[in-house]
Design a protein around this motif. Structure first.
Motif, short mmCIF file in Angstrom:
data_model
loop_
_atom_site.label_atom_id
_atom_site.label_comp_id
_atom_site.label_asym_id
_atom_site.label_seq_id
_atom_site.Cartn_x
_atom_site.Cartn_y
_atom_site.Cartn_z
N GLU A 113 30.24 -23.11 3.60
CA GLU A 113 29.72 -23.92 4.53
C GLU A 113 29.44 -25.31 3.82
OE1 GLU A 113 24.94 -24.28 4.45
OE2 GLU A 113 25.38 -23.18 6.03
N PRO A 124 28.94 -29.25 3.18
CA PRO A 124 27.56 -30.11 3.27
C PRO A 124 27.70 -30.93 4.47
CG PRO A 124 28.84 -30.88 1.44
CD PRO A 124 29.50 -29.51 2.14
N TYR A 126 17.16 -32.09 8.98
CA TYR A 126 18.04 -31.69 7.69
C TYR A 126 17.12 -31.43 6.49
CZ TYR A 126 21.87 -33.82 10.76
OH TYR A 126 22.63 -34.10 11.69
N LYS A 182 16.40 -28.66 5.26
CA LYS A 182 16.84 -27.37 4.68
C LYS A 182 18.27 -27.33 4.46
CE LYS A 182 12.92 -24.72 6.48
NZ LYS A 182 12.70 -23.27 7.17
N SER A 183 19.01 -28.54 4.20
CA SER A 183 20.35 -28.30 4.31
C SER A 183 20.72 -29.72 3.09
CB SER A 183 21.06 -28.48 5.64
OG SER A 183 20.90 -29.67 6.33
#
Length: 676
Positions: A65, A67, A142, A144-145
């Protein structure tokens, strides 16, 4: 897979093997191709038993994954006014198309100005800049990322909350690219003019002016307020390095009815670069009387404050909260009487209402005496059950008495109301229905009524203060709820006869506002006509240029957005192309471009949000190192993640195919060998 499942599988294996051996060894001792038939029978039985047991298997998949990288660009006019639009567009495209950034990040792009949207095109023509709205949306998307932000902006916000505070909640590095430089110029400006929207004939109205100065030398200038060519106020102001602002208060006369335009101006310096911010226009609508409303209640309740605040948000209206005895003793002329949870103490109040033929707005609730109410007015009756229920509102989109827009009531909390139906004795139209757990009962929660040249309304529920609070939670403003209540009060307090074409618009707009004209059209039976063909013709009085445009249906009204028109005085007519029905009006658009009030970027605020978030700020001329900084920043590493799935055996479709294949082969072999 647990132990019991494993035991069942072993047992199934044994059973399938025994059945196959029994069929082709014990029962038929000499069978051609016996081994193949045993194997096929074993496979079909074993697989069938496995399907009955349905064991579950875990599968683990691994994936990488990357960013996110959020690139947000300011699309407001101030960027073009500072001559940074081409540089900003080039930089934006270079960042989006950079292959190294694409390999490391998932790049998401946005633009902001009047609103926030994906950056499909850049034109730098938004007349306001709402940076705080971008950060608010970003925090929701965004949270939680990993998603660092590249903010391409001059930092000059013209509407919205302080974006510095909202940006601090993101907990993500922010990399502002500053559009502009730190060069400072001597500048005088009118920062703000505060005045009421309405004033009353032959009264004085207050005006507050905030004037600011940027520079290192002592200067002086004249501040004036004009109406046309007439100077109404003048004052000499002395500025310097230690005196950079003045707050000037004065009162002006409201001498005639109508919309009056004024111009506040501070004389520019000889070497002043930006003279657009040296003046500001404002307007006042002078009216000859105020709408007086009596809100009568026996008890104290938060609803009373909510009604008063909502109604008085329009300065044309005044609300007095009175006890029944105080209303009886008052000699004031009221255009509307609001009756909050009436009981026997309201007997004399109803007598006065009937004798003076006043319009009413009844708010019923858990403490309302419906025995008294049913016998002391002739508009409706309520079934008496002595039980209450919480009802949520559902908007009647076909309501046509007045225009209801920009409010849906979808998330609004329920109101407490008596359980039982309301029967109306005079013509009514339901604005809000009662709903329980999303089910529309088709019973009235809020209705308007007309009879004998009087208007009435019934809100059959208490707790409306929660609606006003919910509006603020949804929109950061009470405006939507206040406008809804304002339109209801405007309808109830007016004795004008109903017309087939009703218009809703303001008498004047600032240039940065949305200029919306709404219309409702009814057929000859005064039912809303959703198939009408309406058009508006508007003309600028100064240039004599006119234009005709169609109105579009939106919910239960027709509307048009005229926000792109030039400042000036306008007359307009809305008419039906199918019938000889029309209505006219006038409005004024005040000249003011808020995006041209700035000479420099807000460097200090952009640098502040960069430092506090762990990011770094760059001037656009020195932004070449940004890409390397992002690529080398170890905080933005690609993360390997795993996903564990539990899959039941019955989901494996090929197992059914294997059973079918084994049974088919066994049948063909038996047929071929003559065993069938």
């Amino acid at each position: 897979m647990n132990n019991s499942t494993i035991l069942l599988i072993i047992l199934s294996f044994v059973i399938a093997l025994l059945l196959a051996l029994f069929q082709y060894v014990y029962k038929a001792k000499k069978v051609a191709s016996r081994n193949a038939l045993i194997a096929l029978r074993f496979v079909s039985v074993f697989c069938a038993l496995l399907l009955l047991i349905n064991p579950k298997f875990e599968s683990v998949t691994y994936f990488e994954e990357k960013p996110n990288l959020v690139i947000a660009i300011d699309n407001s006019e101030s960027v073009a006014y500072l001559n940074q639009n081409e540089k900003a567009k080039t930089l934006f495209q270079n960042l989006v198309e950079n292959k190294d950034l694409q390999n490391k990040f998932n790049i998401e792009t946005f633009k902001f100005g009047d609103d926030v949207s994906t950056s499909d095109s850049l034109n730098f023509d938004d007349n306001t800049s709402n940076i705080s709205k971008f950060f608010k949306n970003y925090n929701e998307l965004y949270s939680k990322s990993i998603a660092p932000i590249i903010l391409i902006s001059d930092g000059n916000q013209t509407i919205g909350n302080d974006y510095q505070y909202i940006a601090s909640k993101s907990k993500q590095p922010i990399f502002p690219i500053i559009l502009g430089d730190t060069t400072t110029f001597s500048d005088l400006r009118i920062s703000q003019v505060n005045a009421n929207r309405y004033a009353y004939l032959k009264n004085k109205f207050p005006v507050e002016i905030i004037a600011n100065y940027s520079g290192n030398q002592s200067v002086s200038s004249n501040l004036t307020i004009r109406s046309g060519n007439v100077v109404l106020f003048s004052k000499r102001l002395e500025f310097g390095p230690n005196k950079t602002s003045f707050i000037i208060n004065t009162n002006l006369n409201a001498s005639s009815v109508g919309v009056k335009t004024y111009r506040v101006e501070i004389s520019p310096l000889d070497n002043e670069k930006n003279k657009v911010n040296n003046y500001k226009n404002f307007a006042i609508e002078v009216i000859d009387q105020k709408t007086n409303i009596a809100l009568i209640a026996e008890t104290i309740h938060p609803d009373l404050g909510a009604f008063k605040k909502a109604i008085e948000s329009n300065e044309q209206r005044s609300v007095e909260i009175l006890k029944p005895k105080e209303f009886i003793a008052s000699s004031k002329d009221f255009q509307l009487v609001m009756l909050y949870q009436p009981n026997t103490a309201f007997k004399a109040v109803y007598d006065k209402i009937i004798s003076q033929k006043l319009n009413t707005f009844t708010i019923a609730g858990s403490t309302t005496d419906f025995n008294f109410l049913n016998t002391n007015q002739n508009n409706f009756t309520q079934d008496i059950t002595n039980q209450t229920e919480n009802y949520q509102p559902i908007l009647n989109v076909n309501y046509g008495t007045f225009i209801v827009d920009n409010i849906t009531f979808e998330n609004y909390p329920p109101l407490k109301s008596d359980f039982g139906a309301v029967s109306f004795k005079i013509p009514e139209e339901t604005l809000l229905y009662k709903a329980v757990n999303g089910f529309n009962t088709e019973e009235s929660l809020l209705s308007t009524l007309e009879a004998e040249e009087r208007k009435h309304a019934l809100l059959n529920g208490e707790g409306i203060w929660r609606w006003r609070a919910q509006t603020y939670l949804d929109t950061d403003s009470f405006e939507t709820f206040d406008n809804f209540i304002g339109k209801l009060i405007q309808y109830l307090s007016s004795n004008k006869k109903r017309r087939r074409l009703n218009l809703d618009y303001k008498s004047f707009y600032n240039q940065t506002e949305n200029i919306i004209v709404n219309a409702q059209f009814f057929n000859k039976n005064y039912e809303f006509d959703a198939n009408a063909n309406l058009q508006i013709t508007f003309r600028n009085k100064d240039t004599d240029v006119s234009k005709t445009l169609p109105l579009l249906l939106k919910n239960a009204s027709y509307s048009i957005d005229l926000s792109s028109i030039a400042p000036g005085d306008y007359v307009f007519t809305v008419k039906s192309n199918d019938e000889p029905v029309s209505a006219s009006g006038t409005f004024k658009v005040l000249e003011y471009n808020v995006e041209q009030q700035f000479l420099n970027a807000d460097v200090s605020k952009l640098q502040s949000i960069a430092n506090s978030s762990g990011g770094k700020s760059y001037f656009i001329e020195k932004s070449s190192s940004l890409i390397d900084d992002l690529l080398n920043d170890k905080r933005f590493a690609t993360i390997q993640k795993s996903k564990r799935n539990t899959i039941p055996l019955i989901d494996y479709k090929y197992l059914l195919g294997l059973i079918a294949l084994a049974l088919s082969l066994e049948w063909f072999i038996r047929k071929y060998k003559g065993l069938i």
